[in-house]
Design a protein around this motif. Sequence first.
Motif, short mmCIF file in Angstrom:
data_model
loop_
_atom_site.label_atom_id
_atom_site.label_comp_id
_atom_site.label_asym_id
_atom_site.label_seq_id
_atom_site.Cartn_x
_atom_site.Cartn_y
_atom_site.Cartn_z
N VAL A 179 8.90 -37.53 13.63
CA VAL A 179 10.05 -38.23 13.04
C VAL A 179 11.02 -38.74 14.10
CG1 VAL A 179 12.17 -37.82 11.70
CG2 VAL A 179 9.97 -37.00 10.83
N ILE A 180 11.48 -39.97 13.92
CA ILE A 180 12.63 -40.46 14.69
C ILE A 180 13.88 -40.01 13.95
CG2 ILE A 180 13.90 -42.49 15.50
CD1 ILE A 180 11.23 -43.95 15.72
N LEU A 181 14.74 -39.27 14.64
CA LEU A 181 15.93 -38.71 14.02
C LEU A 181 17.16 -39.49 14.47
CD1 LEU A 181 17.03 -36.40 12.25
CD2 LEU A 181 17.16 -35.00 14.33
N VAL A 182 17.87 -40.07 13.51
CA VAL A 182 19.09 -40.83 13.79
C VAL A 182 20.26 -40.07 13.18
CG1 VAL A 182 20.33 -43.01 13.47
CG2 VAL A 182 17.85 -43.02 13.81
N VAL A 183 21.20 -39.65 14.03
CA VAL A 183 22.27 -38.76 13.59
C VAL A 183 23.63 -39.36 13.89
CG1 VAL A 183 23.28 -36.47 13.86
CG2 VAL A 183 20.80 -36.76 14.02
N ASP A 184 24.49 -39.39 12.88
CA ASP A 184 25.89 -39.80 13.06
C ASP A 184 26.70 -38.55 13.39
OD1 ASP A 184 28.58 -40.53 12.77
OD2 ASP A 184 28.11 -42.05 11.26
N ASP A 185 27.26 -38.51 14.60
CA ASP A 185 28.03 -37.35 15.06
C ASP A 185 29.51 -37.68 15.21
OD1 ASP A 185 28.20 -34.66 15.82
OD2 ASP A 185 28.02 -35.14 17.96
N SER A 186 30.00 -38.57 14.36
CA SER A 186 31.39 -39.04 14.47
C SER A 186 32.41 -37.91 14.34
CB SER A 186 31.68 -40.10 13.41
OG SER A 186 30.92 -41.27 13.65
N HIS A 187 32.10 -36.91 13.51
CA HIS A 187 33.05 -35.81 13.29
C HIS A 187 32.75 -34.60 14.18
CE1 HIS A 187 35.14 -37.53 9.78
NE2 HIS A 187 33.97 -38.07 9.51
N PRO A 202 8.24 -42.46 10.30
CA PRO A 202 9.44 -42.20 9.49
C PRO A 202 10.68 -42.06 10.36
CG PRO A 202 8.08 -40.23 9.62
CD PRO A 202 7.30 -41.32 10.29
N VAL A 203 11.78 -42.62 9.88
CA VAL A 203 13.10 -42.51 10.52
C VAL A 203 14.01 -41.77 9.55
CG1 VAL A 203 15.07 -43.72 11.51
CG2 VAL A 203 12.76 -44.69 11.73
N VAL A 204 14.50 -40.61 9.97
CA VAL A 204 15.38 -39.81 9.12
C VAL A 204 16.81 -39.98 9.60
CG1 VAL A 204 16.04 -37.47 8.45
CG2 VAL A 204 13.63 -38.12 8.50
N PHE A 205 17.69 -40.39 8.68
CA PHE A 205 19.11 -40.56 8.97
C PHE A 205 19.87 -39.33 8.48
CE2 PHE A 205 17.37 -44.81 8.77
CZ PHE A 205 17.98 -45.45 9.84
N LEU A 206 20.87 -38.92 9.26
CA LEU A 206 21.56 -37.66 8.98
C LEU A 206 22.98 -37.71 9.50
CD1 LEU A 206 20.97 -34.46 8.28
CD2 LEU A 206 20.97 -34.26 10.77
N ASP A 207 23.91 -37.09 8.79
CA ASP A 207 25.25 -36.84 9.31
C ASP A 207 25.27 -35.42 9.89
OD1 ASP A 207 25.97 -39.27 8.27
OD2 ASP A 207 27.85 -38.54 7.44
#
Length: 352
Positions: free
Chosen positions: A178-186, A150-155
């Motif tokens: 879990v593979i954790l993919v995180v958007d840390d733009s903010h 599983p790949v979990v996407f998160l902001d």
Amino acid sequence: MTKYINSFPSKNIQVKGTNYLYFGGTAYLGLQTDLEFQNIYIDNLRKYGTNYGASRKSNIRISIFDQTESYLAKLVGSEACVTLSSGYLAGQFISQFLNRKEFRFFYSPNTHSALYLCNNQENKPKSYITFAALNIALRDHLEKNKDSTPVVFLDSIDFSGANFPDFNGLKALPLNDVILVVDDSHGIGILGKNGGGVFSSLKKLHPKELIVCCSLGKGFGVQGGAIFADTKRINEFIETDFFGGSSPAAPANLATIYFGEELLNKKRSLLEQNIEFFRTQINLITKFKSMIGHPAFTFADENLTQHLEEHQILVTSFRYPNEKASLMSRIVLSAAHTKEEINTLCGVINKY
């Protein structure tokens, strides 16, 4: 109501002859109109040119790419980093790269559209409404699908306060699998040690693998994107046709981050002071959803937006990411704001 202006929306903007204080946008460190930052950028622009359209795999390579990527990786706390032309492209790159049968995608509540593989509304995957529902789905998948990771996407920052700084919903998930993919733009550039963002804190949760992507335009004030992960994964990204065939971030942009470290640290300190000052002066802090250390204060009261505008103060308020979405309203502080301007803002809110 949409308002059109003829220059960058700094802390002061003019609309049809009326001057407004502006507390919105994503220029958190106020770099875009800062003369010292602009001079660093202009110097780099003269050295590296306005754009570099060649492949990063060309036989002629500009060293500032590797230098800045090494600097950013050290800042964030990751083994490696690769930069791209935008944060949106970084998110799409990861999604497309992991779009294989050995992976199964799961989207956390309020995940940004940059991380969705397909933005066609008819085929767009649904994000889970709650972390409890996501947790159940993940554990069910792990029990029944031994060959699919599983790949979990998160902001990291979803402006509801559900994720940063505590990530309580995330902590309940079976992250070891879990593979954790995180958007840390903010987050990157303004949060964490020296603006390193959330990578180091998420690494302590021990996911099976951690990949963080971001825009460089919010916390660092220049167009570009970045991905942070272990060296093996970054090397896999670099070896793709996707990476080799795309134009990179402008080298002048990356050089401005690399050579602007001292100024960035100073601006970050100013932002921290402004956030603290706002919190001490405001009477209605419970009216806002906010995160300790972050300069955005979200609210749902449209009348407050109107009240602020009547007192010549504009804030971020529009439906995002499309007209069907709920209204997003928030006050955003920046390092460019003075104590006097923040005091004016607080006075108007306190009288509401």
